[in-house]
Motif scaffolding. Sequence first.
Motif, mmCIF file in Angstrom:
data_model
loop_
_atom_site.group_PDB
_atom_site.id
_atom_site.type_symbol
_atom_site.label_atom_id
_atom_site.label_comp_id
_atom_site.label_asym_id
_atom_site.label_seq_id
_atom_site.Cartn_x
_atom_site.Cartn_y
_atom_site.Cartn_z
ATOM 1 N N ASN A 1 3.850 7.176 2.318
ATOM 2 C CA ASN A 1 3.619 6.179 3.354
ATOM 3 C C ASN A 1 3.547 4.790 2.716
ATOM 4 O O ASN A 1 2.901 4.601 1.680
ATOM 5 C CB ASN A 1 2.317 6.492 4.090
ATOM 6 C CG ASN A 1 2.362 7.873 4.732
ATOM 7 O OD1 ASN A 1 2.922 8.054 5.805
ATOM 8 N ND2 ASN A 1 1.779 8.865 4.060
ATOM 9 N N SER B 1 3.320 0.399 3.262
ATOM 10 C CA SER B 1 2.981 -0.735 4.129
ATOM 11 C C SER B 1 2.793 -1.982 3.276
ATOM 12 O O SER B 1 1.984 -1.998 2.351
ATOM 13 C CB SER B 1 1.695 -0.442 4.913
ATOM 14 O OG SER B 1 1.339 -1.542 5.731
ATOM 15 N N THR B 2 3.551 -3.031 3.581
ATOM 16 C CA THR B 2 3.339 -4.325 2.944
ATOM 17 C C THR B 2 2.418 -5.166 3.824
ATOM 18 O O THR B 2 2.140 -4.822 4.981
ATOM 19 C CB THR B 2 4.667 -5.073 2.747
ATOM 20 O OG1 THR B 2 5.228 -5.357 4.039
ATOM 21 C CG2 THR B 2 5.643 -4.244 1.926
ATOM 22 N N TRP C 1 0.850 -1.199 0.000
ATOM 23 C CA TRP C 1 0.000 0.000 0.000
ATOM 24 C C TRP C 1 0.885 1.248 0.000
ATOM 25 O O TRP C 1 1.903 1.306 0.708
ATOM 26 C CB TRP C 1 -0.869 0.052 1.255
ATOM 27 C CG TRP C 1 -1.922 -1.017 1.343
ATOM 28 C CD1 TRP C 1 -2.224 -1.971 0.415
ATOM 29 C CD2 TRP C 1 -2.817 -1.223 2.442
ATOM 30 N NE1 TRP C 1 -3.242 -2.766 0.861
ATOM 31 C CE2 TRP C 1 -3.634 -2.332 2.093
ATOM 32 C CE3 TRP C 1 -3.014 -0.595 3.659
ATOM 33 C CZ2 TRP C 1 -4.632 -2.814 2.953
ATOM 34 C CZ3 TRP C 1 -3.997 -1.068 4.507
ATOM 35 C CH2 TRP C 1 -4.803 -2.164 4.159
ATOM 36 N N THR D 1 1.950 3.112 15.132
ATOM 37 C CA THR D 1 2.634 1.923 14.620
ATOM 38 C C THR D 1 3.568 1.339 15.675
ATOM 39 O O THR D 1 3.626 0.119 15.875
ATOM 40 C CB THR D 1 3.426 2.281 13.347
ATOM 41 O OG1 THR D 1 2.521 2.650 12.309
ATOM 42 C CG2 THR D 1 4.280 1.116 12.877
ATOM 43 N N MET E 1 4.057 -6.040 7.034
ATOM 44 C CA MET E 1 4.150 -4.917 7.972
ATOM 45 C C MET E 1 2.840 -4.676 8.712
ATOM 46 O O MET E 1 2.841 -4.150 9.833
ATOM 47 C CB MET E 1 4.553 -3.646 7.233
ATOM 48 C CG MET E 1 5.942 -3.674 6.635
ATOM 49 S SD MET E 1 6.266 -2.181 5.663
ATOM 50 C CE MET E 1 7.848 -2.594 4.901
ATOM 51 N N ARG E 2 1.721 -5.057 8.103
ATOM 52 C CA ARG E 2 0.414 -4.810 8.710
ATOM 53 C C ARG E 2 -0.016 -5.930 9.656
ATOM 54 O O ARG E 2 -0.978 -5.780 10.403
ATOM 55 C CB ARG E 2 -0.648 -4.627 7.621
ATOM 56 C CG ARG E 2 -0.436 -3.395 6.765
ATOM 57 C CD ARG E 2 -1.612 -3.134 5.847
ATOM 58 N NE ARG E 2 -1.808 -4.164 4.834
ATOM 59 C CZ ARG E 2 -1.198 -4.184 3.647
ATOM 60 N NH1 ARG E 2 -0.330 -3.229 3.346
ATOM 61 N NH2 ARG E 2 -1.444 -5.139 2.773
ATOM 62 N N ILE F 1 9.143 -3.525 9.223
ATOM 63 C CA ILE F 1 9.261 -2.096 8.915
ATOM 64 C C ILE F 1 10.695 -1.629 9.130
ATOM 65 O O ILE F 1 11.289 -0.946 8.281
ATOM 66 C CB ILE F 1 8.283 -1.277 9.776
ATOM 67 C CG1 ILE F 1 6.841 -1.541 9.343
ATOM 68 C CG2 ILE F 1 8.602 0.217 9.698
ATOM 69 C CD1 ILE F 1 5.796 -0.923 10.244
ATOM 70 N N CYS G 1 2.803 -2.839 14.533
ATOM 71 C CA CYS G 1 2.618 -3.083 13.106
ATOM 72 C C CYS G 1 2.004 -1.839 12.476
ATOM 73 O O CYS G 1 1.508 -0.954 13.167
ATOM 74 C CB CYS G 1 1.728 -4.303 12.855
ATOM 75 S SG CYS G 1 0.074 -4.153 13.561
ATOM 76 N N GLY G 2 2.049 -1.783 11.131
ATOM 77 C CA GLY G 2 1.460 -0.623 10.463
ATOM 78 C C GLY G 2 2.231 -0.211 9.225
ATOM 79 O O GLY G 2 2.316 -0.966 8.251
ATOM 80 N N TYR G 3 2.831 0.991 9.258
ATOM 81 C CA TYR G 3 3.471 1.548 8.066
ATOM 82 C C TYR G 3 4.611 2.466 8.465
ATOM 83 O O TYR G 3 4.787 2.798 9.645
ATOM 84 C CB TYR G 3 2.454 2.342 7.243
ATOM 85 C CG TYR G 3 1.979 3.622 7.925
ATOM 86 C CD1 TYR G 3 2.563 4.854 7.621
ATOM 87 C CD2 TYR G 3 0.979 3.595 8.897
ATOM 88 C CE1 TYR G 3 2.151 6.015 8.253
ATOM 89 C CE2 TYR G 3 0.555 4.744 9.533
ATOM 90 C CZ TYR G 3 1.144 5.961 9.204
ATOM 91 O OH TYR G 3 0.745 7.111 9.850
#
Length: 423
Positions: free
Chosen positions: A309, A311-312, A181, A379, A315-316, A324, A384-386
């Motif tokens: 920004n 995010s794979t 993303w 995050t 990563m999420r 990350i 997790c996140g971006y």
Amino acid sequence: LKRYYQILYRKKMRFTALALCAATVSAFAPTAFQRSSSALQADLLSSKTGMSSLDPAVINKYNSLPMPTEKILAEYVWVDAKGETRSKTRTLPVAKTASVADLPKWNYDGSSTDQAPGEDSEVILKPQRIFADPFRPVAAGEPQNILVMCDTYTPDGEPLPTNARAVAAKSFEGNEDQEVWFGMEQEFTLFNLDMKTPLGWPVGGQPIRPQGPYYCSVGAENSFGRAITDAAYKAMMYAGIEISGTNGEVMPGQQEYQVGPCVGIDAGDQLMMSRYILNRVCEDFQVYCTLHPKPITEGEWNGAGMHTNVSTKEMREPGGLEAIKKAIYKLGVKHAEHVAIYGEGNELRLSGKFETASIDEFSFGIANRGASVRIGRDTEKEGCGYFEDRRPASNCDPYLVTGKIMETIMSDIDAPVIEPKNK
């Protein structure tokens, strides 16, 4: 004496007739108070901010004409040698617009866009993405006019050297399972048509108040260009772009909108079409929009960027913070390669001041807007996140940026740990 009075009488009659004639003419002549709504309300190419070049009544007369139900207007949009959008219109049968695969290729004179020599100037436009056309809306139920994002090829089918989309597509091929993303924060600066004076600035001078009150501001003394940004916002939503928000920026006359999350190569398509729509809206408002990363170099003013920004899928997911950090370490190894393609003039912006990191040094931090890459507090807390790459300039090529990030974070390189730069 009688002769004298006869002459005087004839002169009086001639004067009365002339006066009556003049009064009659003036009665039928248009006046400032009788000017119809269809008259020009502003000089063409007026340098006054916010003045449209034509009365809407004139434009609406043509926009209200009924259109054939079996045909639509397709605006083919592409990127020229300078990274700016160009477009031209063609008529297509509705049957050929159901999908990108149905759309025909087209061509243009590449010698007029610095993309081909005059003796072999034909450049092929290959449709890649369809959007609704907000500048030619139709009634509900009628076939919709469209914007078509294209990339560019030689007649032999080879991508042009300026076709950044084709370069980025190679980075995404084979990595579809990563579901990467991208969310892009496009900053821009609005100027009067003199191309020297930002909105809200005195001609030939600078605001008497420093930065501070203009960010996310309200009030006529703080916010400049809200109507333009709101118009672009609605036009992008109508088009089908994943615009997620807008806000006034730190420097007066500077604005921002956000696009995303978008998956893979679609991020570049959406961001590039959003720039086209933004410029069309500014055309209507008769203001000049620049994506230069440092449009004002004198004084203490922020530049303009396109924070990206990322995010794979990994990563999420729970524990994605480690993925990350590993991606950030790889970005650090490739720092020079990234900043080399992150926008022309970016060295003026990445000074280590005004919420930027130095262009010469890579860093990352938690909630640190003075770092090259930022991890948000949420995050960090959720694990997790971006992450946010804050280096791209506002005039960067979104295809090159997203493609390069994808290439780097998917690469198998030995990247040393980098300690966070937290304040």
